[in-house]
Each structure stands twice: as structure tokens, then as C-alpha cells.
Design a protein around this motif. Sequence first.
Motif, PDB file in Angstrom:
ATOM      1  N   TYR A 157       0.849  -1.193   0.000  1.00 30.03           N
ATOM      2  CA  TYR A 157       0.000   0.000   0.000  1.00 30.03           C
ATOM      3  C   TYR A 157       0.885   1.243   0.000  1.00 30.03           C
ATOM      4  CZ  TYR A 157      -4.067  -2.803   1.487  1.00 30.03           C
ATOM      5  OH  TYR A 157      -5.098  -3.720   1.565  1.00 30.03           O
ATOM      6  N   GLN A 167       0.617   5.133   1.399  1.00 26.91           N
ATOM      7  CA  GLN A 167      -0.182   6.032   2.240  1.00 26.91           C
ATOM      8  C   GLN A 167       0.429   7.422   2.222  1.00 26.91           C
ATOM      9  OE1 GLN A 167      -0.673   5.025   6.440  1.00 26.91           O
ATOM     10  NE2 GLN A 167      -2.679   6.016   6.455  1.00 26.91           N
ATOM     11  N   GLN A 217      -4.089  10.655   4.343  1.00 29.03           N
ATOM     12  CA  GLN A 217      -5.009   9.832   3.558  1.00 29.03           C
ATOM     13  C   GLN A 217      -4.979   8.381   4.031  1.00 29.03           C
ATOM     14  OE1 GLN A 217      -4.412  10.244  -0.683  1.00 29.03           O
ATOM     15  NE2 GLN A 217      -4.013  12.439  -0.532  1.00 29.03           N
ATOM     16  N   GLY A 218      -5.932   7.612   3.548  1.00 37.31           N
ATOM     17  CA  GLY A 218      -5.947   6.193   3.854  1.00 37.31           C
ATOM     18  C   GLY A 218      -4.983   5.434   2.964  1.00 37.31           C
ATOM     19  N   PRO A 219      -4.633   4.212   3.340  1.00 39.14           N
ATOM     20  CA  PRO A 219      -3.743   3.404   2.491  1.00 39.14           C
ATOM     21  C   PRO A 219      -4.392   3.129   1.137  1.00 39.14           C
ATOM     22  CG  PRO A 219      -3.926   2.458   4.700  1.00 39.14           C
ATOM     23  CD  PRO A 219      -4.981   3.513   4.589  1.00 39.14           C
ATOM     24  N   LEU A 237      -4.095   0.659  -2.172  1.00 37.42           N
ATOM     25  CA  LEU A 237      -3.489  -0.585  -2.632  1.00 37.42           C
ATOM     26  C   LEU A 237      -2.718  -0.376  -3.933  1.00 37.42           C
ATOM     27  CD1 LEU A 237      -3.323  -3.719  -2.243  1.00 37.42           C
ATOM     28  CD2 LEU A 237      -5.262  -3.837  -3.826  1.00 37.42           C
ATOM     29  N   GLN A 286      -3.693  -0.687  -9.778  1.00 38.35           N
ATOM     30  CA  GLN A 286      -3.387   0.676  -9.340  1.00 38.35           C
ATOM     31  C   GLN A 286      -1.882   0.929  -9.219  1.00 38.35           C
ATOM     32  OE1 GLN A 286      -6.665   2.482  -6.701  1.00 38.35           O
ATOM     33  NE2 GLN A 286      -6.480   0.407  -5.918  1.00 38.35           N
ATOM     34  N   LEU A 290       3.474   0.788   2.935  1.00 38.49           N
ATOM     35  CA  LEU A 290       3.099  -0.235   3.904  1.00 38.49           C
ATOM     36  C   LEU A 290       3.003  -1.591   3.232  1.00 38.49           C
ATOM     37  CD1 LEU A 290       0.201   1.753   5.596  1.00 38.49           C
ATOM     38  CD2 LEU A 290       2.324   1.106   6.743  1.00 38.49           C
ATOM     39  N   GLN A 332      -5.739  -8.411   7.660  1.00 37.12           N
ATOM     40  CA  GLN A 332      -4.437  -7.988   7.172  1.00 37.12           C
ATOM     41  C   GLN A 332      -3.599  -7.469   8.337  1.00 37.12           C
ATOM     42  OE1 GLN A 332      -4.481  -5.500   3.640  1.00 37.12           O
ATOM     43  NE2 GLN A 332      -6.337  -6.485   2.897  1.00 37.12           N
ATOM     44  N   PHE A 388      -0.273  -5.386   9.211  1.00 43.49           N
ATOM     45  CA  PHE A 388       0.592  -4.411   8.561  1.00 43.49           C
ATOM     46  C   PHE A 388       1.971  -4.358   9.203  1.00 43.49           C
ATOM     47  CE2 PHE A 388      -1.996  -1.946   5.580  1.00 43.49           C
ATOM     48  CZ  PHE A 388      -3.273  -2.379   5.914  1.00 43.49           C
ATOM     49  N   PRO A 390       5.590  -1.973   9.830  1.00 42.47           N
ATOM     50  CA  PRO A 390       5.776  -0.604  10.317  1.00 42.47           C
ATOM     51  C   PRO A 390       5.881   0.428   9.211  1.00 42.47           C
ATOM     52  CG  PRO A 390       7.808  -1.833  10.488  1.00 42.47           C
ATOM     53  CD  PRO A 390       6.769  -2.808  10.063  1.00 42.47           C
ATOM     54  N   ARG A 443       9.105   5.059   5.296  1.00 38.65           N
ATOM     55  CA  ARG A 443       8.759   6.449   5.017  1.00 38.65           C
ATOM     56  C   ARG A 443       9.718   6.980   3.964  1.00 38.65           C
ATOM     57  NH1 ARG A 443       5.482   9.658   8.081  1.00 38.65           N
ATOM     58  NH2 ARG A 443       5.481   8.007   9.653  1.00 38.65           N
ATOM     59  N   TYR A 477      -9.927  -0.534  10.761  1.00 35.08           N
ATOM     60  CA  TYR A 477      -8.564  -0.476  11.296  1.00 35.08           C
ATOM     61  C   TYR A 477      -8.383   0.807  12.096  1.00 35.08           C
ATOM     62  CZ  TYR A 477      -7.077  -4.359   8.336  1.00 35.08           C
ATOM     63  OH  TYR A 477      -6.942  -5.601   7.764  1.00 35.08           O
ATOM     64  N   ALA A 479       1.737   1.499  12.307  1.00 35.00           N
ATOM     65  CA  ALA A 479       0.999   0.776  11.273  1.00 35.00           C
ATOM     66  C   ALA A 479      -0.467   0.647  11.665  1.00 35.00           C
ATOM     67  CB  ALA A 479       1.601  -0.611  11.083  1.00 35.00           C
ATOM     68  N   PRO A 480      -1.359   0.531  10.687  1.00 32.97           N
ATOM     69  CA  PRO A 480      -2.765   0.269  11.008  1.00 32.97           C
ATOM     70  C   PRO A 480      -2.906  -1.080  11.720  1.00 32.97           C
ATOM     71  CG  PRO A 480      -2.514   0.954   8.715  1.00 32.97           C
ATOM     72  CD  PRO A 480      -1.135   0.703   9.240  1.00 32.97           C
ATOM     73  N   PHE A 540      -9.869   3.892  10.063  1.00 35.44           N
ATOM     74  CA  PHE A 540     -10.110   3.725   8.627  1.00 35.44           C
ATOM     75  C   PHE A 540     -11.071   2.574   8.391  1.00 35.44           C
ATOM     76  CE2 PHE A 540      -6.963   6.560   6.934  1.00 35.44           C
ATOM     77  CZ  PHE A 540      -5.911   6.541   7.826  1.00 35.44           C
ATOM     78  N   LEU A 599      -9.311  -4.182  -1.086  1.00 29.76           N
ATOM     79  CA  LEU A 599      -9.852  -3.220  -0.136  1.00 29.76           C
ATOM     80  C   LEU A 599      -9.561  -1.812  -0.613  1.00 29.76           C
ATOM     81  CD1 LEU A 599      -9.085  -4.300   3.544  1.00 29.76           C
ATOM     82  CD2 LEU A 599     -11.263  -4.362   2.314  1.00 29.76           C
ATOM     83  N   PHE A 639      -9.661   1.920   1.009  1.00 36.95           N
ATOM     84  CA  PHE A 639      -9.789   2.579   2.303  1.00 36.95           C
ATOM     85  C   PHE A 639     -10.329   4.001   2.153  1.00 36.95           C
ATOM     86  CE2 PHE A 639      -7.986  -0.216   5.441  1.00 36.95           C
ATOM     87  CZ  PHE A 639      -7.195  -1.095   4.708  1.00 36.95           C
ATOM     88  N   GLY A 640     -11.089   4.419   3.175  1.00 35.94           N
ATOM     89  CA  GLY A 640     -11.533   5.802   3.243  1.00 35.94           C
ATOM     90  C   GLY A 640     -10.398   6.693   3.724  1.00 35.94           C
ATOM     91  N   SER A 641     -10.689   7.983   3.828  1.00 35.40           N
ATOM     92  CA  SER A 641      -9.663   8.959   4.225  1.00 35.40           C
ATOM     93  C   SER A 641      -9.417   9.002   5.721  1.00 35.40           C
ATOM     94  CB  SER A 641     -10.070  10.357   3.769  1.00 35.40           C
ATOM     95  OG  SER A 641     -10.180  10.388   2.366  1.00 35.40           O
ATOM     96  N   GLY A 642     -10.245   8.316   6.473  1.00 35.22           N
ATOM     97  CA  GLY A 642     -10.003   8.216   7.896  1.00 35.22           C
ATOM     98  C   GLY A 642     -10.790   9.204   8.732  1.00 35.22           C
TER      99      GLY A 642
END
Lengths: 113, 112
Positions: free
Chosen positions: A35, A37, A41-43, A45, A59, A91, A102, A104, A106, A109, B34, B41-42, B87, B100, B102-105
Motif C-alpha cells: 500500500y 499512504q 489519507q488512507g492506504p 493498494l 493501481q 506499507l 491484514q 501491517f 511498520p 517512510r 482499522y 501501522a494500522p 479507517f 480493499l 480505504f476511506g480517508s479516515g
Amino acid sequence: EAGVAQSPRYKIIEKRQSVAFWCNPISGHATLYWYQQILGQGPKLLIQFQNNGVVDDSQLPKDRFSAERLKGVDSTLKIQPAKLEDSAVYLCASSLMLMETQYFGPGTRLLVL
Amino acid sequence: QQPVQSPQAVILREGEDAVINCSSSKALYSVHWYRQKHGEAPVFLMILLKGGEQKGHDKISASFNEKKQQSSLYLTASQLSYSGTYFCGTEISPGSARQLTFGSGTQLTVLP
């Protein structure tokens, strides 16, 4: 039980350079995900593997990103050449089977200057 | 087809309740929740499958309304440790392209 391992944890590069990230999933997990991130924002894929086969890479920006999972265990994600907008946390996650829980790592960055 | 989460942020005191919503424009097959703390991490909370079931553990539970194409996460009697960004990840179809999104949180802050 050891979790998902990733390295390096941090990386700073200049645009147009190359970079590679490594991921070691939880032992026995057939599915591995990468992923991206971006801050706030959200992760998102990029690619998912089932054993050593690609399940979905729709993607993944294939002109610059590539990923492989040799022998169905470890995986590497490469960016070549990097752009400023690639600055993000990358990630890696794994699950026993596709779409199960799932776990994840760490993350790495990445800062592209 | 990124799901929409609301609210974007919420601040509450320890012991208060909160609800986080996740809405999709497409029919959902499953919803995954999550929590991510800053710089970490999530961490998985729960999965809800098509069928409208409600799940929960401790004081965190969730529901899944197929008809409304949404899921809600309920945090009751919030603790300081609940702070973080929540999320939802949605799976649209159980077909060949299972993934999956994911939304913006939702950023949750619990104050003492």
C-alpha cells in the motif's frame, strides 16, 4: 509470532533516483499487499500477491513501479525513477488468505526531494 | 470508489461515546475496520461480511447495513487508548478483483 518486517524504515532520495523496499510477511501467510499512504489519507493498494502470483496490480503505476515476490515469501517494491509525488509511507501487509485479516508492517517512510 | 467516512475528526472526553460512519456508492461485500496511531501501522479491529451482522469486542462494536451501503463503528465509554485515526476498508465485489479500498479516515482524540 513475529510480525511483518519491512526495511528500510526511512529513505530520502532525490527525484529521478531509484529506491527499493523489502518486506518479509508473517510466516505462512499466502497473501501479501503493498500500500501507499500519503500523509492525511488512507492506504491505497498498489499490488497484491497470492503466493508468488499477482492477484491485482491495477493501481500500480507500472511505468515506474515494479514489485516481485519470489518463492512466495519475501517481496520487494521498486520505484525507478522516483518523482516528488511518490513521497509517502509504503506499507506492506500480509494475510493468511486473500481478504482475511491484514497485518501491517511498520512501513517505509520515503521522502523524494 | 473510495468510501466516505464521517466525521473527519472528533474530540471527546474519556468515558464518552462516538460513532464513525463509512458509506459507499456501490454495494458492499465486506467492510474492514482499522485503527492507526500516529507514526504506527494500522491495526485490525474487525471485519463485517455481507449479511448485516453486528460485531464487537470490548467496548468497540460495528454494524453493517447492506441496504444503506454503509457501516458504523461504535466506541462506547472511550478510553485514552482509543485515540488514533480510524479507517474503513470496503470490498465491493467477491469477484475476481477482490481488494480493499480505504476511506480517508476519522481522527479520534480522547481527552482526559
